[in-house]
Scaffold this motif. Structure first.
Motif, mmCIF file in Angstrom:
data_model
loop_
_atom_site.group_PDB
_atom_site.id
_atom_site.type_symbol
_atom_site.label_atom_id
_atom_site.label_comp_id
_atom_site.label_asym_id
_atom_site.label_seq_id
_atom_site.Cartn_x
_atom_site.Cartn_y
_atom_site.Cartn_z
ATOM 1 N N HIS A 139 -3.370 75.846 63.515
ATOM 2 C CA HIS A 139 -4.922 76.191 63.501
ATOM 3 C C HIS A 139 -5.611 75.752 63.354
ATOM 4 O O HIS A 139 -5.692 74.788 64.611
ATOM 5 C CB HIS A 139 -4.741 74.833 60.975
ATOM 6 C CG HIS A 139 -3.567 74.760 60.908
ATOM 7 N ND1 HIS A 139 -3.357 76.109 59.955
ATOM 8 C CD2 HIS A 139 -2.103 74.273 60.938
ATOM 9 C CE1 HIS A 139 -2.527 76.079 59.298
ATOM 10 N NE2 HIS A 139 -1.643 75.134 59.667
ATOM 11 N N GLU A 195 -9.481 74.476 64.076
ATOM 12 C CA GLU A 195 -10.479 72.970 63.169
ATOM 13 C C GLU A 195 -11.158 73.896 63.320
ATOM 14 O O GLU A 195 -12.311 74.618 63.494
ATOM 15 C CB GLU A 195 -11.061 72.242 64.330
ATOM 16 C CG GLU A 195 -11.277 70.944 63.800
ATOM 17 C CD GLU A 195 -10.175 70.121 62.288
ATOM 18 O OE1 GLU A 195 -9.294 70.123 62.707
ATOM 19 O OE2 GLU A 195 -10.246 69.652 61.480
ATOM 20 N N PRO A 237 -10.762 78.838 59.949
ATOM 21 C CA PRO A 237 -9.586 78.892 58.718
ATOM 22 C C PRO A 237 -8.910 80.269 58.946
ATOM 23 O O PRO A 237 -7.511 80.299 58.806
ATOM 24 C CB PRO A 237 -9.787 78.563 57.180
ATOM 25 C CG PRO A 237 -11.704 78.854 57.381
ATOM 26 C CD PRO A 237 -12.271 78.554 58.596
ATOM 27 N N LEU A 238 -9.582 81.524 59.492
ATOM 28 C CA LEU A 238 -9.049 82.790 59.602
ATOM 29 C C LEU A 238 -8.679 83.368 60.767
ATOM 30 O O LEU A 238 -8.267 84.131 61.387
ATOM 31 C CB LEU A 238 -9.878 84.092 59.313
ATOM 32 C CG LEU A 238 -10.154 83.580 57.643
ATOM 33 C CD1 LEU A 238 -11.201 85.251 56.937
ATOM 34 C CD2 LEU A 238 -9.182 83.495 56.444
ATOM 35 N N THR A 255 1.617 82.468 60.503
ATOM 36 C CA THR A 255 0.091 82.432 60.883
ATOM 37 C C THR A 255 -0.819 83.937 60.551
ATOM 38 O O THR A 255 -2.026 83.701 60.079
ATOM 39 C CB THR A 255 -0.041 82.025 62.347
ATOM 40 O OG1 THR A 255 1.217 81.299 63.043
ATOM 41 C CG2 THR A 255 -1.537 82.149 63.009
ATOM 42 N N ARG A 303 -3.511 84.259 55.945
ATOM 43 C CA ARG A 303 -4.944 84.301 56.903
ATOM 44 C C ARG A 303 -5.781 85.791 56.130
ATOM 45 O O ARG A 303 -6.396 85.642 56.009
ATOM 46 C CB ARG A 303 -5.296 84.160 58.127
ATOM 47 C CG ARG A 303 -5.185 82.423 57.946
ATOM 48 C CD ARG A 303 -5.394 82.534 60.190
ATOM 49 N NE ARG A 303 -5.182 81.013 60.523
ATOM 50 C CZ ARG A 303 -4.059 80.227 60.033
ATOM 51 N NH1 ARG A 303 -2.890 80.817 59.974
ATOM 52 N NH2 ARG A 303 -4.356 78.721 60.690
ATOM 53 N N GLU A 321 -6.246 85.477 52.296
ATOM 54 C CA GLU A 321 -7.304 84.431 52.344
ATOM 55 C C GLU A 321 -8.097 85.431 52.374
ATOM 56 O O GLU A 321 -9.294 85.468 52.256
ATOM 57 C CB GLU A 321 -7.118 83.937 52.974
ATOM 58 C CG GLU A 321 -8.756 83.102 52.923
ATOM 59 C CD GLU A 321 -8.580 82.740 51.918
ATOM 60 O OE1 GLU A 321 -7.896 82.026 50.732
ATOM 61 O OE2 GLU A 321 -10.137 82.053 51.629
#
Ligand code: KG4
Length: 336
Positions: A201, A203, A206-207, A248, A252, A255
């Protein structure tokens, strides 16, 4: 209108004739994969030379298959970025000569926009806007396709592309090159929980994605097993790896689709052929109610038809290049 399209960004020389953006009259491809397999990866200098050897006769072939005369070509489209610079330059220079010789406009096409356009050929009813997960050997990005020519990257890999990761892992495991398809086949008989592999991920982004840790984890696993004389469960490893890549990418992409609210998700690029990614996307879209567009397997990898298709929409938007068109190794998809 008929577009003569050229693609030479990596190890496939491709020439196609596409009518009105969506009808493929011909799609001639000469793959160099067997040659590069000897070296375990694409050798850029060899790629450029092979493109030079193939492009003229491939053009004759594409014109003959399309059944049209030179006077019926209305524009020339060409991949001008991104890719291996020497390889892209071959297509760009040949396309310039074709455009000049035929006396028709030259249209520059971003390679990844071409991959996205492969979906328009497979799905005649697909129109923007939609969210597209672009996964190939050189690119991993989630793109907001607002219109045929207006796009924005919503998230991207910070290091390796997913396809590059498939290829490097396959090489270390001795599965061959290019590694995506054989890894995919091997994974079909494997237990995807056999090996615990990391999902990174980024930091605060998020995408965005990262695949280098996953690649290193598999390489370490292989080296440790070799040192200890242990035999790896290759189908299990291939299945666990595909699951980690898909875990992964897919959440994404979903989202991003949720945040845009278009109700349409597409996938593009060589890795879009992956069985696990396709089935995870199908499941996720069934749950979310988004309509999923998967390109035909034959159009996932590099081809000229996708460049002719996107070239048509770039042409309609007024995009033209002169004889000073350059090739670029990198180029933002949003700038086209
Ligand atoms: O789109 P593409 O032909 O070339 C680029 O524009 O980069 O993508 C090639 C990549 C390679 O890394 C290849 O291993 C991968 O697509 N690939 C796959 C599969 N088929 C091809 N990766 C995973 N699963 C597959 N079935």
């Amino acid at each position: 209108m008929n577009i003569l399209a050229f693609e030479s960004s990596c190890d496939e020389t491709a020439v196609a004739v596409v009518r009105d953006g969506r009808t493929v009259l011909s799609d001639a491809i000469a793959s160099q994969a067997d040659m590069h397999a000897l070296y375990g990866g694409v050798v850029p200098e060899i790629a450029s030379r092979k493109h030079i050897e193939a492009i003229a006769s491939l053009t004759d072939q594409a014109m003959e298959l399309a059944g049209i005369g030179r006077g019926e070509v209305d524009a020339v489209a060409v991949t001008y970025a991104p890719g291996l610079i020497g390889a892209v330059l071959v297509g760009v220079n040949f396309a310039k000569a074709a455009s000049y010789g035929l006396g028709v406009p030259l249209v520059p096409v971003h390679h990844v926009r071409g991959h996205i356009a492969a979906n328009y050929i497979t799905h005649p009813d697909l129109e923007p806007p939609f969210v597209c997960l672009c996964v190939s050997g050189g690119t991993t990005a989630i793109v907001d396709v607002r219109s045929y020519t207006e796009m924005e990257v919503l998230g991207a890999t910070r290091d390796d592309a997913a396809g590059e990761c498939f290829d490097k892992v396959a090489r270390v495991l001795g599965i061959g090159y290019p590694g995506g398809a054989p890894m995919d086949a091997l994974a079909q008989g494997g237990d995807d929980t056999r090996y615990e592999l990391p999902r990174a991920h980024v930091e605060g982004a998020p995408l965005d994605m990262s695949f280098s840790g996953l690649k290193t984890a598999v390489l370490n696993l292989a080296h440790n097993a070799a040192q200890k004389g242990e035999v790896l469960d290759l189908p299990g490893l291939a299945a666990s790896f595909a699951a980690a890549v898909s875990d992964t990418l897919v959440p994404r992409a979903m989202e991003a689709a949720r945040s845009r609210g278009y109700g349409k998700v597409a996938v593009a690029g060589g890795v879009a052929a992956n069985t696990r990614i396709r089935s995870d996307l199908e499941r996720a879209c069934r749950a979310s109610g988004d309509r999923l567009f998967l390109p035909a397997l034959s159009l996932c990898g590099d081809n000229g038809a996708m460049i002719g298709c996107q070239g048509y929409y770039e042409y309609c938007a007024g995009r033209r290049a002169g004889m000073d068109l350059n090739a670029y190794a990198n180029r933002d998809i949003g700038k086209g």
